[in-house]
Design a protein around this motif. Structure first.
Motif, PDB file in Angstrom:
ATOM      1  N   TRP A   1     -39.771  -8.510  32.105  1.00  0.00           N
ATOM      2  CA  TRP A   1     -39.344  -9.853  31.728  1.00  0.00           C
ATOM      3  C   TRP A   1     -37.839 -10.015  31.901  1.00  0.00           C
ATOM      4  O   TRP A   1     -37.365 -11.068  32.351  1.00  0.00           O
ATOM      5  N   VAL A   2     -37.092  -8.980  31.540  1.00  0.00           N
ATOM      6  CA  VAL A   2     -35.637  -9.039  31.692  1.00  0.00           C
ATOM      7  C   VAL A   2     -35.250  -9.164  33.167  1.00  0.00           C
ATOM      8  O   VAL A   2     -34.379  -9.960  33.540  1.00  0.00           O
ATOM      9  N   GLU A   3     -35.910  -8.390  34.016  1.00  0.00           N
ATOM     10  CA  GLU A   3     -35.621  -8.454  35.452  1.00  0.00           C
ATOM     11  C   GLU A   3     -35.951  -9.830  36.013  1.00  0.00           C
ATOM     12  O   GLU A   3     -35.200 -10.388  36.828  1.00  0.00           O
ATOM     13  N   ALA A   4     -37.088 -10.393  35.583  1.00  0.00           N
ATOM     14  CA  ALA A   4     -37.454 -11.736  36.045  1.00  0.00           C
ATOM     15  C   ALA A   4     -36.439 -12.771  35.572  1.00  0.00           C
ATOM     16  O   ALA A   4     -36.097 -13.703  36.306  1.00  0.00           O
ATOM     17  N   ALA A   5     -35.950 -12.612  34.353  1.00  0.00           N
ATOM     18  CA  ALA A   5     -34.966 -13.560  33.827  1.00  0.00           C
ATOM     19  C   ALA A   5     -33.666 -13.506  34.614  1.00  0.00           C
ATOM     20  O   ALA A   5     -33.038 -14.539  34.871  1.00  0.00           O
TER      21      ALA A   5
ATOM     22  N   ASN B   1     -22.340 -13.523  33.530  1.00  0.00           N
ATOM     23  CA  ASN B   1     -22.559 -13.896  32.135  1.00  0.00           C
ATOM     24  C   ASN B   1     -23.881 -14.644  31.957  1.00  0.00           C
ATOM     25  O   ASN B   1     -24.603 -14.431  30.973  1.00  0.00           O
ATOM     26  N   THR B   2     -24.207 -15.517  32.914  1.00  0.00           N
ATOM     27  CA  THR B   2     -25.473 -16.245  32.843  1.00  0.00           C
ATOM     28  C   THR B   2     -26.656 -15.292  32.929  1.00  0.00           C
ATOM     29  O   THR B   2     -27.660 -15.461  32.219  1.00  0.00           O
ATOM     30  N   LYS B   3     -26.552 -14.283  33.773  1.00  0.00           N
ATOM     31  CA  LYS B   3     -27.617 -13.285  33.856  1.00  0.00           C
ATOM     32  C   LYS B   3     -27.783 -12.532  32.548  1.00  0.00           C
ATOM     33  O   LYS B   3     -28.905 -12.268  32.095  1.00  0.00           O
ATOM     34  N   ARG B   4     -26.664 -12.180  31.923  1.00  0.00           N
ATOM     35  CA  ARG B   4     -26.730 -11.446  30.658  1.00  0.00           C
ATOM     36  C   ARG B   4     -27.344 -12.298  29.553  1.00  0.00           C
ATOM     37  O   ARG B   4     -28.148 -11.809  28.759  1.00  0.00           O
ATOM     38  N   VAL B   5     -26.967 -13.573  29.524  1.00  0.00           N
ATOM     39  CA  VAL B   5     -27.537 -14.472  28.523  1.00  0.00           C
ATOM     40  C   VAL B   5     -29.045 -14.639  28.736  1.00  0.00           C
ATOM     41  O   VAL B   5     -29.831 -14.607  27.781  1.00  0.00           O
ATOM     42  N   ALA B   6     -29.453 -14.802  29.988  1.00  0.00           N
ATOM     43  CA  ALA B   6     -30.881 -14.942  30.292  1.00  0.00           C
ATOM     44  C   ALA B   6     -31.639 -13.676  29.912  1.00  0.00           C
ATOM     45  O   ALA B   6     -32.744 -13.731  29.348  1.00  0.00           O
ATOM     46  N   ALA B   7     -31.061 -12.515  30.214  1.00  0.00           N
ATOM     47  CA  ALA B   7     -31.709 -11.246  29.857  1.00  0.00           C
ATOM     48  C   ALA B   7     -31.818 -11.099  28.347  1.00  0.00           C
ATOM     49  O   ALA B   7     -32.847 -10.642  27.818  1.00  0.00           O
ATOM     50  N   LEU B   8     -30.751 -11.482  27.626  1.00  0.00           N
ATOM     51  CA  LEU B   8     -30.779 -11.392  26.167  1.00  0.00           C
ATOM     52  C   LEU B   8     -31.831 -12.323  25.584  1.00  0.00           C
ATOM     53  O   LEU B   8     -32.578 -11.933  24.680  1.00  0.00           O
TER      54      LEU B   8
END
Length: 266
Positions: free
Chosen positions: A69-73, A163-170
Motif C-alpha cells: 500500500w505504501v509503494e502504491a501511494a 515531501n508529497t510522497k512521504r505524506v502519501a506513504a504516511l
C-alpha cells in the motif's frame, strides 16, 4: 421509598441521569452540525440517514501487506502524480532557459499590397520570404540568471515531490493500521456486547429475586449501551479508514463507494 436503596444511590442515579441529558443535547447539536456539512456537500436537505445493516461483516484490506500500500501511494497517489508533473515542468523550464544561449533561426514572410497606380508602379502584391539567423553574444547575464532561477525552482519542486510522497506513504500506513486495529476492536466489542447483554440479563434476574438492587441493573444496562455505541463507532471508523487507505493509494473509485453503500440499510 421502599427501603431497598440509600439516599446516596438515589443521588447517584439522579446525577447520572442529568449527565446523560446534557450529553444528549450535545450529541443532538453535533448531529445537526454534521447534517449541515453533509447538506453542503450533496446540495440538498438531508432527512434520513441509513445506518449500517445488522450483522455487517467487515473484511481486511487487500493486499494484506502494508508495504504494498505504501509503494502504491508513493506512485499512484493523485497528489504525488500532480506534483510529479509540476517537477517535470520545472525540469523542462531549465532546458528552455538554457536555450537562450543557442542561435535561433526565424522564418519571416511578408506581403505588401499596393492599390495606388504611379508612373513607376502598378497595383499588386509584393511577397518577401527571408531567414533571420540570430547568434546571441552577450545579454548582460540575463539568460544565466534565468537558468539559475529555474534550477532553484526545480530543486524546490523536487523537494515538494519528495515531501508529497512521504505524506502519501504516511497516510497509507496510518489508514492501513487503522483498518486492522479497527477490525480487531470490532471483534472485541462484538464479544463484549454479548457479555454485557448476559450481564444485564443476570442483574435483572438477580433484582427480581432480591440479590441485586436497581442501580446494579442500571449500571449493567449502561454498560451494554456504551458497548453498542463503541461498536458502531468502531465499525464506521474502520470503513472510513478503508476509504482513506484506497484514497491514499490512488485506487479509490466509484465501485468502492458502491460497496460501502451496500452495507447501509434499514
Amino acid at each position: 421509598e421502599v427501603g431497598t436503596a440509600t439516599i446516596t444511590d438515589t443521588h447517584e442515579a439522579q446525577a447520572r441521569y442529568d449527565l446523560v441529558i446534557a450529553q444528549e443535547f450535545a450529541a443532538q447539536n453535533e448531529l445537526e452540525i454534521r447534517r449541515a456539512a453533509l447538506q453542503q456537500i450533496v446540495g440538498r436537505p438531508v432527512v434520513d440517514l441509513a445506518p449500517l445493516r445488522t450483522g455487517v461483516k467487515l473484511t481486511p484490506p487487500t493486499p494484506t501487506q502494508v508495504n504494498e500500500w505504501v509503494e502504491a501511494a508513493q506512485q499512484q497517489n493523485f497528489g504525488v502524480v500532480a506534483q510529479d508533473l509540476v517537477h517535470q515542468i520545472a525540469q523542462r523550464q531549465i532546458k528552455l532557459n538554457r536555450a537562450g544561449h543557442y542561435p535561433t533561426v526565424d522564418l519571416v514572410a511578408r506581403r505588401n499590397h499596393t492599390d495606388v497606380r504611379t508612373q513607376s508602379t502598378l497595383p499588386g502584391n509584393t511577397d518577401t520570404v527571408a531567414l533571420n539567423w540570430n547568434i546571441p553574444l552577450f545579454s548582460g547575464f540575463a539568460v544565466t540568471s534565468r537558468v539559475r532561477e529555474a534550477i532553484a525552482l526545480e530543486d524546490q519542486e523536487r523537494a515538494e515531490l519528495e515531501n508529497t510522497k512521504r505524506v502519501a506513504a504516511l497516510n497509507a500506513r496510518q489508514a492501513f493500521l487503522g483498518v486492522n486495529a479497527g477490525l480487531a476492536q470490532v471483534r472485541a466489542l462484538e464479544a463484549a456486547e454479548l457479555s454485557s447483554k448476559s450481564a444485564l440479563d443476570s442483574n435483572r434476574l438477580g433484582y427480581q429475586v432480591g440479590v441485586r438492587i436497581n442501580i446494579d441493573v442500571l449500571n449493567a444496562q449502561q454498560q451494554l449501551f456504551e458497548t453498542r455505541r463503541d461498536l458502531a463507532r468502531a465499525r464506521y471508523e474502520t470503513i472510513l479508514n478503508g476509504l482513506r487507505l484506497k484514497s491514499a493509494a490512488g485506487s479509490l473509485g466509484e465501485e468502492d463507494v458502491s460497496q460501502v453503500n451496500a452495507l447501509l440499510g434499514r
